[in-house]
Every structure is written in structure tokens, then in C-alpha cells.
Scaffold this motif. Structure first.
Motif, mmCIF file in Angstrom:
data_model
loop_
_atom_site.group_PDB
_atom_site.id
_atom_site.type_symbol
_atom_site.label_atom_id
_atom_site.label_comp_id
_atom_site.label_asym_id
_atom_site.label_seq_id
_atom_site.Cartn_x
_atom_site.Cartn_y
_atom_site.Cartn_z
ATOM 1 N N ILE A 142 73.034 33.632 -23.910
ATOM 2 C CA ILE A 142 73.458 35.156 -23.914
ATOM 3 C C ILE A 142 72.173 35.983 -23.322
ATOM 4 C CG2 ILE A 142 74.275 37.037 -25.217
ATOM 5 C CD1 ILE A 142 76.295 34.806 -26.774
ATOM 6 N N LEU A 143 71.262 35.814 -24.231
ATOM 7 C CA LEU A 143 70.285 36.496 -23.780
ATOM 8 C C LEU A 143 69.452 36.158 -22.454
ATOM 9 C CD1 LEU A 143 67.756 36.151 -26.985
ATOM 10 C CD2 LEU A 143 69.036 38.135 -26.218
ATOM 11 N N ARG B 203 74.128 22.961 -6.206
ATOM 12 C CA ARG B 203 73.541 22.074 -7.365
ATOM 13 C C ARG B 203 72.376 22.640 -7.695
ATOM 14 N NH1 ARG B 203 75.260 20.238 -11.451
ATOM 15 N NH2 ARG B 203 74.145 18.701 -11.378
ATOM 16 N N ASN B 204 71.489 22.709 -6.758
ATOM 17 C CA ASN B 204 70.023 23.245 -6.960
ATOM 18 C C ASN B 204 70.042 24.282 -7.849
ATOM 19 O OD1 ASN B 204 67.503 22.870 -6.632
ATOM 20 N ND2 ASN B 204 67.263 24.470 -5.062
ATOM 21 N N VAL B 205 70.845 25.391 -7.633
ATOM 22 C CA VAL B 205 70.988 26.635 -8.340
ATOM 23 C C VAL B 205 71.295 26.192 -9.871
ATOM 24 C CG1 VAL B 205 72.117 28.728 -8.510
ATOM 25 C CG2 VAL B 205 71.614 28.083 -6.273
ATOM 26 N N ILE B 206 72.347 25.416 -9.970
ATOM 27 C CA ILE B 206 72.492 25.022 -11.234
ATOM 28 C C ILE B 206 71.539 24.443 -12.144
ATOM 29 C CG2 ILE B 206 74.063 23.341 -12.812
ATOM 30 C CD1 ILE B 206 76.355 23.851 -10.409
ATOM 31 N N GLU B 207 70.660 23.506 -11.419
ATOM 32 C CA GLU B 207 69.694 22.790 -12.057
ATOM 33 C C GLU B 207 68.307 23.860 -12.089
ATOM 34 O OE1 GLU B 207 69.449 19.651 -13.218
ATOM 35 O OE2 GLU B 207 71.501 19.455 -12.570
ATOM 36 N N ARG B 208 68.152 24.907 -11.315
ATOM 37 C CA ARG B 208 67.343 25.814 -11.603
ATOM 38 C C ARG B 208 67.653 26.724 -12.810
ATOM 39 N NH1 ARG B 208 66.747 29.452 -6.729
ATOM 40 N NH2 ARG B 208 64.812 30.096 -7.592
ATOM 41 N N THR B 209 69.011 26.873 -12.899
ATOM 42 C CA THR B 209 69.206 27.721 -14.158
ATOM 43 C C THR B 209 68.818 27.274 -15.552
ATOM 44 O OG1 THR B 209 71.080 28.727 -12.436
ATOM 45 C CG2 THR B 209 71.324 29.082 -15.171
ATOM 46 N N PHE B 210 69.295 25.830 -15.498
ATOM 47 C CA PHE B 210 68.949 25.341 -16.852
ATOM 48 C C PHE B 210 67.370 25.182 -17.196
ATOM 49 C CE2 PHE B 210 73.042 23.656 -16.512
ATOM 50 C CZ PHE B 210 73.572 23.687 -18.056
ATOM 51 N N GLY B 211 66.732 24.970 -15.907
ATOM 52 C CA GLY B 211 65.389 25.091 -15.968
ATOM 53 C C GLY B 211 64.747 26.121 -16.522
ATOM 54 N N VAL B 212 65.368 27.471 -15.749
ATOM 55 C CA VAL B 212 64.815 28.820 -16.315
ATOM 56 C C VAL B 212 65.097 29.002 -17.859
ATOM 57 C CG1 VAL B 212 65.073 31.092 -16.071
ATOM 58 C CG2 VAL B 212 65.063 29.874 -13.979
ATOM 59 N N LEU B 213 66.308 28.616 -18.337
ATOM 60 C CA LEU B 213 66.528 28.809 -19.687
ATOM 61 C C LEU B 213 65.770 27.911 -20.581
ATOM 62 C CD1 LEU B 213 68.857 29.730 -21.697
ATOM 63 C CD2 LEU B 213 69.851 27.280 -21.490
ATOM 64 N N LYS B 214 65.228 26.879 -20.235
ATOM 65 C CA LYS B 214 64.336 26.019 -21.022
ATOM 66 C C LYS B 214 63.048 26.429 -21.289
ATOM 67 C CE LYS B 214 66.938 21.457 -20.741
ATOM 68 N NZ LYS B 214 66.972 20.330 -20.333
ATOM 69 N N LYS B 215 62.640 26.964 -19.884
ATOM 70 C CA LYS B 215 61.129 27.774 -19.854
ATOM 71 C C LYS B 215 61.191 29.117 -20.716
ATOM 72 C CE LYS B 215 58.709 24.963 -17.098
ATOM 73 N NZ LYS B 215 57.531 24.530 -17.612
ATOM 74 N N ARG B 216 62.399 29.846 -20.412
ATOM 75 C CA ARG B 216 62.333 31.085 -21.208
ATOM 76 C C ARG B 216 62.284 30.930 -22.906
ATOM 77 N NH1 ARG B 216 66.316 34.685 -17.722
ATOM 78 N NH2 ARG B 216 64.588 35.637 -16.794
#
Length: 184
Positions: free
Chosen positions: A123-124, A84-97
Motif C-alpha cells: 500500500i505504501l 513481464r520486465n515491468v512486473i519484475e521491476r515492481t517487485f524489485g523496487v518494493l523489496k529495495k524500498r
């Protein structure tokens, strides 16, 4: 850390379990392949295709710093938390990007345009994951997640039949993990 299904257009305050139920019941539904499972936090319903942690059992990483898992349920929750930590990190990266989707400011675009912006950003993001490993972005997200970890608690009402099947699947996976863990 890539997105496999995107369902944009819901209000940010909508319960994730409601969004998932809609995704599974649409004309173009989210299809979870046979033998595969999505991981949900305690806010999701335990289902035959969505596995949630055991309630009332140690779950977060910090709870395992003094002693390792003591039984199958604790081991399952520990590994569930890791994934689940990977999932949370993915959303965090998306929002930072793409700060446009993380902004607390009222959007200046209509719902359809904002939905398109979210889809394009996802997608990006998937494309950039293949060509740009931004470790500083990951470090920044990891620090923010550590700060928020304490605030993850929610509940939902479970459907009995699918809950029973999901519970059986989760128990079977947890028992298998525990046997492997004890043998290694």
C-alpha cells in the motif's frame, strides 16, 4: 508499477501457479475483468485469463539484439517479455524500498504480523509511486534484474480446456500484433 491485488501469507517456496489457483478460487477471489489478461511466466498455467509465452520460442530481450522478431510467436514473446520486465521491476523496487520483506533472515514476527507488514508495504509502495519518482532505485533494480534474467526457467502441468482457450486467445493476439507490426 503499482500492485492491484495482494495475496500475502504463502511460503516463499510455493509455486506461483498454486498461489494463483488459490487466488482465483477464494471466497474473495482475484477477479480478472472480461477482456483483460494477466501475464505469467513459464511457471504459470496458460489459461483464458493468464497468458504465458510460447514455449520453445525466443523470449528474452537479449535474443532480439541481432535480429527482430521473425513471426507472430516471436513478436508476442518479445512484447510479453517487455511487460513481464515491468512486473519484475515492481517487485524489485518494493523489496529495495522495504528491506524487511526482502530479508533472508528468519522473521521475528508471527505469520499474521508478517502478512500485515507485506500488505502495508504494498500500500505504501503504491502511494509512493504517485508522489516520489526514485530513479536511482529503479536503476539499482534494473541492474539486479539483468543479472538474474538467465535463471528464469520452470514448467507446470496445464489444464486442457482452459489451456486450449488461452492458447486460442494468445494466438489471436499474436496474429493481430504481427499484422500491425508488418504494416508499420
Amino acid at each position: 508499477m503499482k500492485f492491484t491485488y495482494i495475496l500475502a501469507g504463502w511460503e516463499g517456496t510455493t509455486f506461483v501457479s498454486r498461489i494463483l489457483e488459490n487466488a482465483l478460487d477464494r471466497d474473495d477471489p482475484l477477479v480478472i475483468p472480461q477482456g483483460k489478461y494477466y501475464l505469467g511466466d513459464a511457471g504459470f498455467m496458460l489459461k483464458s485469463t493468464v497468458l504465458t509465452p510460447y514455449r520453445g520460442i525466443r523470449y528474452h530481450f537479449k535474443e532480439y539484439t541481432r535480429r527482430g522478431p521473425q513471426n507472430a510467436c516471436e513478436l508476442f514473446n518479445h512484447r510479453h517479455s517487455s511487460l513481464r520486465n515491468v512486473i519484475e521491476r515492481t517487485f524489485g523496487v518494493l523489496k529495495k524500498r522495504f528491506p524487511i520483506i526482502a530479508s533472508g533472515i528468519e522473521p521475528h514476527y508471527g505469520l499474521e504480523t508478517m502478512t500485515d507488514i507485506i500488505l502495508v508495504c504494498c500500500i505504501l509502495h503504491n502511494f509512493l509511486c504517485g508522489v516520489d519518482n526514485n530513479d536511482s532505485l529503479l536503476d539499482e533494480v534494473d541492474n539486479e534484474l539483468k543479472e538474474r534474467e538467465e535463471h528464469n526457467a520452470s514448467s507446470s502441468q496445464l489444464r486442457e480446456d482452459d489451456h486450449r482457450i488461452g492458447s486460442s486467445i494468445r494466438d489471436s493476439i499474436a496474429d493481430h500484433m504481427w499484422r500491425d507490426y508488418q504494416n508499420s
